[in-house]
Write a protein that holds these residues in place. Structure first.
Motif, PDB file in Angstrom:
ATOM      1  N   ALA A  97      34.108  19.241  35.960  1.00  0.00           N
ATOM      2  CA  ALA A  97      35.410  19.672  36.563  1.00  0.00           C
ATOM      3  C   ALA A  97      35.321  20.994  37.334  1.00  0.00           C
ATOM      4  O   ALA A  97      36.036  21.272  38.168  1.00  0.00           O
ATOM      5  N   ALA A  98      34.355  21.852  36.835  1.00  0.00           N
ATOM      6  CA  ALA A  98      34.488  23.062  37.755  1.00  0.00           C
ATOM      7  C   ALA A  98      32.891  23.905  37.438  1.00  0.00           C
ATOM      8  O   ALA A  98      32.182  23.431  36.514  1.00  0.00           O
ATOM      9  N   VAL A  99      32.620  24.621  38.525  1.00  0.00           N
ATOM     10  CA  VAL A  99      31.458  25.700  38.324  1.00  0.00           C
ATOM     11  C   VAL A  99      31.970  26.890  38.696  1.00  0.00           C
ATOM     12  O   VAL A  99      32.818  27.475  39.621  1.00  0.00           O
ATOM     13  N   ALA A 100      31.151  27.968  38.157  1.00  0.00           N
ATOM     14  CA  ALA A 100      31.436  29.426  38.402  1.00  0.00           C
ATOM     15  C   ALA A 100      30.117  30.034  38.935  1.00  0.00           C
ATOM     16  O   ALA A 100      29.072  30.246  38.066  1.00  0.00           O
ATOM     17  N   SER A 101      30.200  30.910  40.039  1.00  0.00           N
ATOM     18  CA  SER A 101      29.103  31.465  40.691  1.00  0.00           C
ATOM     19  C   SER A 101      29.658  32.640  41.392  1.00  0.00           C
ATOM     20  O   SER A 101      30.595  32.364  42.071  1.00  0.00           O
ATOM     21  N   ARG A 102      28.871  33.668  41.317  1.00  0.00           N
ATOM     22  CA  ARG A 102      29.353  34.789  42.147  1.00  0.00           C
ATOM     23  C   ARG A 102      28.757  34.463  43.453  1.00  0.00           C
ATOM     24  O   ARG A 102      29.229  35.307  44.634  1.00  0.00           O
ATOM     25  N   ASP A 103      27.974  33.703  43.912  1.00  0.00           N
ATOM     26  CA  ASP A 103      27.353  33.446  45.139  1.00  0.00           C
ATOM     27  C   ASP A 103      28.057  32.402  45.785  1.00  0.00           C
ATOM     28  O   ASP A 103      28.155  31.162  45.450  1.00  0.00           O
ATOM     29  N   PRO A 104      28.606  32.955  46.997  1.00  0.00           N
ATOM     30  CA  PRO A 104      29.789  31.812  47.701  1.00  0.00           C
ATOM     31  C   PRO A 104      28.919  30.656  48.171  1.00  0.00           C
ATOM     32  O   PRO A 104      29.662  29.490  48.220  1.00  0.00           O
ATOM     33  N   GLY A 105      27.728  30.846  48.662  1.00  0.00           N
ATOM     34  CA  GLY A 105      26.805  29.928  49.354  1.00  0.00           C
ATOM     35  C   GLY A 105      26.650  28.730  48.274  1.00  0.00           C
ATOM     36  O   GLY A 105      26.662  27.424  48.471  1.00  0.00           O
TER      37      GLY A 105
END
Length: 356
Positions: A97-105
């Motif tokens: 359902a979701a992913v979290a990453s500080r890298d926008p790319g």
């Protein structure tokens, strides 16, 4: 005065959005970007006007799978491992359902590859959407990321480290939560290659019986074989994996360097020595490791060993320590197999030590 980071700038916008109730659209955008517009101190979290401590289980509005359905998955980290797992699980019918990453790319790439997944900048922003959290972040970051999570009762979090045990997630535990580990023994150099390699690969799992059963089902869903390791053995298991992957690449590089001395390019070395490597692996599988050992060491051929050492010193000194370490191990194996007498083994070790 230091410059503000992008995260700090967005948080300031979040503060101003709270103060200006006429800008609900901007507040919604900030939340979707993973910026908490109403943060609480460490150790507590909020539902509406209620604030709860980590150790206080309570009902909440997060997403939950229906009975009999697979749990809703969220992945923290959109690098090589997190993305490949997201793709593999989604294709296997597990809801990601979701992913979290500080890298926008990386966030955007994950969303393109895993249909329907929402993307956030911060890990806590996905917790309302998921039941099983997979931390696919570097080993050194696991304790700090785990400590920042504000899990709900009934949620589970696992990491993908091959070296750390599930205890590394202790900072994330709260009443009614579970922690574990899910480490696929795969080289994650390319997403599609890694997804394909998961079929038939080993996945080391940790967790209590309930969580371990779920993780075993998840491993089997992506075509892998789950194994439960003995407590305290994770570092040794992972060191062996590093030798099998990175260590083997280092060995290939050394072979290619010697191939260049013989006038071969990298492709030529792989073409010539690759079949010998594959044959040796086949012999080890069929006969056992000791029985698969061949070459001058098993014959006690001291002259050949001395010739190799002289050539390495002259033309490839960077390969010499690796060759010497491998030769010492070969002597030990040949002795254990009975192929070398104690005297022959002593002479070979003298040559390794003196070069003569």
């Amino acid at each position: 005065m230091r410059a503000w980071s992008e995260s700090e700038r967005l948080r300031d916008e979040a503060r101003r959005a709270r103060e200006d109730s006429d800008d609900p659209e901007r507040e919604r955008e900030l939340r979707e970007a993973g910026i908490d517009t109403d943060p609480e101190p460490a150790g507590v979290h909020r539902h509406g006007d209620e604030v709860h401590g980590h150790d206080h289980p309570h009902p909440h509005p997060r997403a939950e799978a229906q009975p009999g359905q697979r749990p809703i998955v969220g992945i923290v980290g959109a690098g090589a491992v997190g993305t490949a797992l997201g793709v593999a699980l989604s294709r296997a019918g597990w809801p990601v359902a979701a992913v979290a990453s500080r890298d926008p790319g990386r966030r955007e790439r994950f969303r393109r590859l895993v249909e329907g997944a929402r993307a956030f900048a911060e890990a806590n922003a996905l917790l309302d959407d998921v039941e099983l959290v997979i931390l696919a972040v570097p080993d050194d970051a696991i304790p700090s990321v785990a400590g920042s999570l504000r899990l709900y009762s009934g949620q589970a979090v696992v990491h993908t480290s091959g070296a750390l045990g599930a205890e590394a997630l202790a900072p994330a535990m709260a009443a009614g939560t579970q922690v574990g580990a899910f480490h696929p023994l795969v080289a994650f150099a390319d997403t599609e290659r890694a997804v394909a390699a998961l079929k038939g690969a080993t996945v080391a799992i940790e967790g209590d019986d309930q969580l371990a059963a779920l993780l075993a089902e998840m491993a089997e869903a992506i075509g892998a074989q789950p194994v439960r390791l003995a407590r305290g053995s994770k570092a040794a298991y992972h060191a062996a994996a590093v030798l099998a992957a990175g260590g083997f690449v280092a060995l290939l590089d050394a072979i290619a360097e010697l191939g260049r001395v013989a006038g071969l390019d990298e492709a030529g070395s792989l073409a010539i020595y690759g079949p010998l490597i594959e044959q040796t692996l086949g012999n080890a599988r069929a006969l056992g490791i000791r029985a698969a050992l061949t070459g001058p060491i098993t014959r006690g051929d001291r002259g050949t060993l001395q010739s190799h050492l002289a050539t390495l010193r002259a033309h490839a000194p960077g390969v010499l320590p690796l060759y010497e370490a491998a030769a010492e191990r070969e002597i030990t194996l040949a002795e254990a197999r009975g192929a070398l007498t104690p005297e022959a083994a002593k002479q070979l070790r003298t040559s390794l030590a003196t070069g003569d």
